[in-house]
Design an enzyme around this catalytic site. Structure first.
Site, PDB file in Angstrom:
ATOM      1  N   PRO A 145       3.647  26.926 -32.583  1.00 18.16           N
ATOM      2  CA  PRO A 145       4.470  25.748 -32.277  1.00 18.16           C
ATOM      3  C   PRO A 145       5.035  25.805 -30.865  1.00 18.16           C
ATOM      4  O   PRO A 145       5.483  26.859 -30.403  1.00 18.16           O
ATOM      5  CB  PRO A 145       5.584  25.829 -33.326  1.00 18.16           C
ATOM      6  CG  PRO A 145       5.033  26.658 -34.427  1.00 18.16           C
ATOM      7  CD  PRO A 145       4.116  27.646 -33.764  1.00 18.16           C
ATOM      8  N   GLU A 146       5.009  24.665 -30.185  1.00 18.98           N
ATOM      9  CA  GLU A 146       5.596  24.597 -28.854  1.00 18.98           C
ATOM     10  C   GLU A 146       7.067  24.217 -28.961  1.00 18.98           C
ATOM     11  O   GLU A 146       7.603  23.979 -30.047  1.00 18.98           O
ATOM     12  CB  GLU A 146       4.793  23.628 -27.982  1.00 18.98           C
ATOM     13  CG  GLU A 146       3.328  24.051 -27.874  1.00 18.98           C
ATOM     14  CD  GLU A 146       2.563  23.446 -26.712  1.00 18.98           C
ATOM     15  OE1 GLU A 146       3.188  23.096 -25.699  1.00 18.98           O
ATOM     16  OE2 GLU A 146       1.321  23.355 -26.803  1.00 18.98           O
TER      17      GLU A 146
ATOM     18  N   LYS B 228      10.512  28.899 -27.629  1.00 19.14           N
ATOM     19  CA  LYS B 228       9.882  28.972 -28.944  1.00 19.14           C
ATOM     20  C   LYS B 228      10.715  29.786 -29.930  1.00 19.14           C
ATOM     21  O   LYS B 228      10.226  30.166 -30.994  1.00 19.14           O
ATOM     22  CB  LYS B 228       8.478  29.557 -28.807  1.00 19.14           C
ATOM     23  CG  LYS B 228       7.565  28.715 -27.914  1.00 19.14           C
ATOM     24  CD  LYS B 228       6.181  29.336 -27.773  1.00 19.14           C
ATOM     25  CE  LYS B 228       5.297  28.504 -26.836  1.00 19.14           C
ATOM     26  NZ  LYS B 228       3.937  29.051 -26.719  1.00 19.14           N
TER      27      LYS B 228
ATOM     28  N   ARG C 233      15.939  37.074 -21.085  1.00 18.28           N
ATOM     29  CA  ARG C 233      14.524  37.344 -20.796  1.00 18.28           C
ATOM     30  C   ARG C 233      13.646  36.106 -20.905  1.00 18.28           C
ATOM     31  O   ARG C 233      12.435  36.187 -20.697  1.00 18.28           O
ATOM     32  CB  ARG C 233      14.006  38.452 -21.702  1.00 18.28           C
ATOM     33  CG  ARG C 233      13.903  38.138 -23.169  1.00 18.28           C
ATOM     34  CD  ARG C 233      13.217  39.302 -23.899  1.00 18.28           C
ATOM     35  NE  ARG C 233      12.998  39.021 -25.306  1.00 18.28           N
ATOM     36  CZ  ARG C 233      13.729  39.499 -26.291  1.00 18.28           C
ATOM     37  NH1 ARG C 233      14.767  40.286 -26.016  1.00 18.28           N
ATOM     38  NH2 ARG C 233      13.458  39.211 -27.547  1.00 18.28           N
TER      39      ARG C 233
ATOM     40  N   ARG D 106      -7.195  32.572 -22.577  1.00 20.45           N
ATOM     41  CA  ARG D 106      -7.043  31.331 -23.349  1.00 20.45           C
ATOM     42  C   ARG D 106      -8.073  30.313 -22.877  1.00 20.45           C
ATOM     43  O   ARG D 106      -8.487  30.305 -21.708  1.00 20.45           O
ATOM     44  CB  ARG D 106      -5.639  30.730 -23.141  1.00 20.45           C
ATOM     45  CG  ARG D 106      -4.493  31.690 -23.378  1.00 20.45           C
ATOM     46  CD  ARG D 106      -4.163  31.856 -24.828  1.00 20.45           C
ATOM     47  NE  ARG D 106      -3.747  30.608 -25.444  1.00 20.45           N
ATOM     48  CZ  ARG D 106      -2.479  30.155 -25.388  1.00 20.45           C
ATOM     49  NH1 ARG D 106      -1.539  30.829 -24.730  1.00 20.45           N
ATOM     50  NH2 ARG D 106      -2.152  29.029 -26.007  1.00 20.45           N
TER      51      ARG D 106
END
Length: 268
Positions: free
Chosen positions: A2-3, A52, A121, A258
């Site tokens: 999920p974005e 996320k 982070r 990717r």
């Protein structure tokens, strides 16, 4: 995976169902039994989405941190709750609702310093008003890595996945392989503004649509896109199909491990 818009929608949904009252927590699967016992009885004060990552903040000072990863899913409904089916890591209930979590990459309790460490982070989240895009740009400008890879780095930009990144680069007419150090400040600002608009729209609609009005199926007289991810897009998962602007076949290649998609003419 999920974005960021999906996680924001989850945060809003969970706030609506549970905020302001105590929750009962259980781990039918057993893997979060200790954490559930510590959480049970606490009042959910607020929820937060950062990239996320989903955070539930409780009056006990503890925060439930969830990262769905590739396989994590939430389900919810009105009481009575159904019998747990499958590997339910966490079940939350209150007087009216139930919420089940299955298959997350992370499901853990954090104290305030650990929450601060998590936020520190992560990069700039286009959906957050406290985002600092100038810090993201400073890191991009120092790197010779491909721009698409940099925008997918959650320590630079948080919440963006492959769809938003590739589509924003197409809309900016920038090749995904362009080195970050070649990105101008004006071009970065345009990409950032576009990401903010596209992701905010996705929060409302629950799907990622990136084509402009003149390129919608209705405007072009073409069939709607059929894909399990839904949404009308320019290049994502459209290899070999004609570019909606110039007609050139959409290209596909591997970038940072990717699949990447782009138009060799529009993004030359």
């Amino acid at each position: 995976m999920p974005e960021g818009h999906t996680v924001r929608r989850l945060a809003d949904r969970h706030r609506e169902l549970f905020a302001g009252g105590p929750v009962a927590a259980a781990s039918p699967q057993g893997r979060f039994a200790v954490g559930a016992a510590r959480l049970s009885g606490a009042v959910l004060v607020d929820t937060e989405a950062y990239g996320k990552h989903l955070l539930h903040h409780y009056d006990s000072g503890l925060t439930l941190h969830v990262h769905l990863g590739l396989y994590g899913k939430f389900a919810d409904g009105d009481l009575p709750a159904p019998d747990p089916i499958g590997q339910v890591r966490l079940r939350l209930t209150n007087a009216r609702h139930w919420l089940d979590l299955r298959g997350p990459t992370a499901c853990e309790l954090l104290d305030p310093p650990q929450v601060d460490e998590l936020r520190a982070r992560l990069g700039a989240d286009p959906l957050r008003p406290d985002a600092k895009p100038e810090q993201a740009y400073a890191r991009i400008r120092r790197s010779g890595n491909a721009l698409a890879a940099l925008l997918l780095d959650q320590s630079i930009v948080a919440g963006t996945g492959l769809i938003f990144v590739l589509e924003a680069l197409y809309r900016a007419r920038i090749a995904p392989t362009m080195p970050g150090r070649e990105l101008t400040e004006a071009a970065w600002q345009a990409i950032w503004d576009d990401l903010r608009q596209l992701m905010a729209q996705a929060v409302v609609t629950g799907r990622i649509d990136t084509v402009r009005l003149e390129h919608t199926p209705e405007a072009m007289g073409r069939p709607p896109r059929v894909d399990r991810h839904g949404g009308e897009v320019y290049v994502y998962r459209r290899p070999g199909q004609p570019c909606l602007v110039c007609g050139t076949a959409v290209s596909r290649g591997e970038l940072a491990g990717r699949n990447s998609y782009w138009c060799s003419v529009c993004q030359a």
